[in-house]
Design a protein around this motif. Structure first.
Motif, PDB file in Angstrom:
ATOM      1  N   PHE A   1       0.828  -1.213   0.000  1.00 14.33           N
ATOM      2  CA  PHE A   1       0.000   0.000   0.000  1.00 14.33           C
ATOM      3  C   PHE A   1       0.858   1.257   0.000  1.00 14.33           C
ATOM      4  O   PHE A   1       1.972   1.249   0.506  1.00 14.33           O
ATOM      5  N   THR A   2       0.258   2.341  -0.503  1.00 15.88           N
ATOM      6  CA  THR A   2       0.765   3.685  -0.303  1.00 15.88           C
ATOM      7  C   THR A   2      -0.324   4.517   0.347  1.00 15.88           C
ATOM      8  O   THR A   2      -1.488   4.458  -0.063  1.00 15.88           O
ATOM      9  N   LEU A   3       0.061   5.302   1.360  1.00 17.18           N
ATOM     10  CA  LEU A   3      -0.853   6.241   2.006  1.00 17.18           C
ATOM     11  C   LEU A   3      -0.216   7.624   1.945  1.00 17.18           C
ATOM     12  O   LEU A   3       0.993   7.764   2.147  1.00 17.18           O
ATOM     13  N   TYR A   4      -1.045   8.644   1.682  1.00 15.56           N
ATOM     14  CA  TYR A   4      -0.484   9.975   1.510  1.00 15.56           C
ATOM     15  C   TYR A   4      -0.932  10.967   2.569  1.00 15.56           C
ATOM     16  O   TYR A   4      -0.187  11.898   2.893  1.00 15.56           O
TER      17      TYR A   4
ATOM     18  N   ALA B   1      -4.612  -0.772   5.967  1.00 11.83           N
ATOM     19  CA  ALA B   1      -3.639   0.203   6.429  1.00 11.83           C
ATOM     20  C   ALA B   1      -4.332   1.535   6.644  1.00 11.83           C
ATOM     21  O   ALA B   1      -5.151   1.956   5.821  1.00 11.83           O
ATOM     22  N   THR B   2      -3.985   2.197   7.766  1.00 18.37           N
ATOM     23  CA  THR B   2      -4.541   3.507   8.079  1.00 18.37           C
ATOM     24  C   THR B   2      -3.401   4.463   8.412  1.00 18.37           C
ATOM     25  O   THR B   2      -2.289   4.031   8.755  1.00 18.37           O
TER      26      THR B   2
ATOM     27  N   LYS C   1       1.057  11.077  12.696  1.00 19.85           N
ATOM     28  CA  LYS C   1       2.320  10.622  13.271  1.00 19.85           C
ATOM     29  C   LYS C   1       2.550   9.121  13.168  1.00 19.85           C
ATOM     30  O   LYS C   1       3.640   8.654  13.494  1.00 19.85           O
ATOM     31  N   GLU C   2       1.530   8.375  12.753  1.00 18.20           N
ATOM     32  CA  GLU C   2       1.708   6.937  12.685  1.00 18.20           C
ATOM     33  C   GLU C   2       0.753   6.286  11.699  1.00 18.20           C
ATOM     34  O   GLU C   2      -0.240   6.891  11.281  1.00 18.20           O
ATOM     35  N   SER C   3       1.125   5.063  11.368  1.00 16.25           N
ATOM     36  CA  SER C   3       0.275   4.250  10.510  1.00 16.25           C
ATOM     37  C   SER C   3       0.076   2.904  11.186  1.00 16.25           C
ATOM     38  O   SER C   3       0.951   2.429  11.922  1.00 16.25           O
ATOM     39  N   PHE C   4      -1.083   2.317  10.952  1.00 14.12           N
ATOM     40  CA  PHE C   4      -1.373   0.994  11.482  1.00 14.12           C
ATOM     41  C   PHE C   4      -1.674   0.051  10.329  1.00 14.12           C
ATOM     42  O   PHE C   4      -2.312   0.426   9.350  1.00 14.12           O
ATOM     43  N   LEU C   5      -1.207  -1.172  10.492  1.00 17.25           N
ATOM     44  CA  LEU C   5      -1.585  -2.237   9.564  1.00 17.25           C
ATOM     45  C   LEU C   5      -2.413  -3.237  10.374  1.00 17.25           C
ATOM     46  O   LEU C   5      -1.895  -3.885  11.286  1.00 17.25           O
TER      47      LEU C   5
END
Lengths: 108, 111
Positions: free
Chosen positions: A48-51, A64-65, A69-73
């Motif tokens: 994934f890519t998140l922007y 994925a979110t 400050k952070e990302s969760f899978l």
């Protein structure tokens, strides 16, 4: 300097036991956060890519979110074939800065 | 699908030998990268290239050089292999949006 920290280092799950992996980052101006899956002895596989904060992406049992400050899978009802190391990375110009990864083991 | 191929999956070389690792991508990507991956140290960038004949040092370039004569091909060269260069070597190419796509890796052992 960009920093990416993943936790936990390792996660052991029973099949069907949902859980989440964390990727915290410090970067001046996020230009993309990337998730990869890596199986032993193989190259990482792009997931994934998140922007931007609030964005979500899904693929099968993975979601994925992203916050500021952070990302969760999130792994929902995992199966043994979801066992792998999951890497996150943030973009720095041409390059990516990778975290150390979370190794997930799913037992049947 | 993006395809990145590497010349060897496994390679065994002797100390002092010159070693060439080849990488080819078929997606017309401008950017290509070489990493090494070691247990406990994660992925570390050795060199990258953002155009033909252009190269930039990554975080650990010492003992390595690179060559990019054609857009699709990026070579990593170990001028005089040493035992501390035993590692998994990974090549990648990237879209303009930053997503990198990796090859299968070369497991190099230097004896």
């Amino acid at each position: 300097e960009d920093q990416v920290t993943q936790s936990p280092e390792a996660l052991r799950l029973q099949e069907g036991e949902s859980s989440s992996l964390n990727c915290s980052y410090t970067v001046s101006g996020l230009r993309g956060l990337f998730w990869y899956r890596q199986d032993p002895g193989k190259g990482p596989e792009f997931l994934f890519t998140l922007y931007s904060a609030g964005e979500e992406k899904e693929k099968e049992r993975l979601k994925a979110t992203l916050t500021k400050k952070e990302s969760f899978l999130h792994i929902t009802a995992p199966k043994p074939e979801d066992s792998a190391t999951y890497l996150c990375a943030v973009r720095d110009d041409y390059k990516l800065s990778f975290g150390a990864g979370t190794t997930v083991t799913v037992r049947a | 699908d993006v395809k990145v191929t590497q010349s060897s999956r496994y390679l065994v070389k002797r100390t002092g030998e010159k070693v060439f690792l080849e990488c080819v991508q078929d997606m017309d990507h401008e950017n290509m990268f070489w990493y090494r991956q070691d247990p406990g140290l994660g992925l570390r960038l050795i060199y990258f290239s953002y155009d033909v004949k252009m190269k930039e040092k990554g975080d650990i370039p010492e003992g390595y050089s690179v060559s990019r004569e054609k857009k699709e091909r990026f070579s990593l060269i170990l001028e005089s292999a040493s035992t501390n260069q035993t590692s998994m070597y990974l090549c990648a190419s990237s879209r303009p949006t930053g997503e990198q796509f990796f090859g299968p890796g070369t497991r190099l052992t230097v004896l």
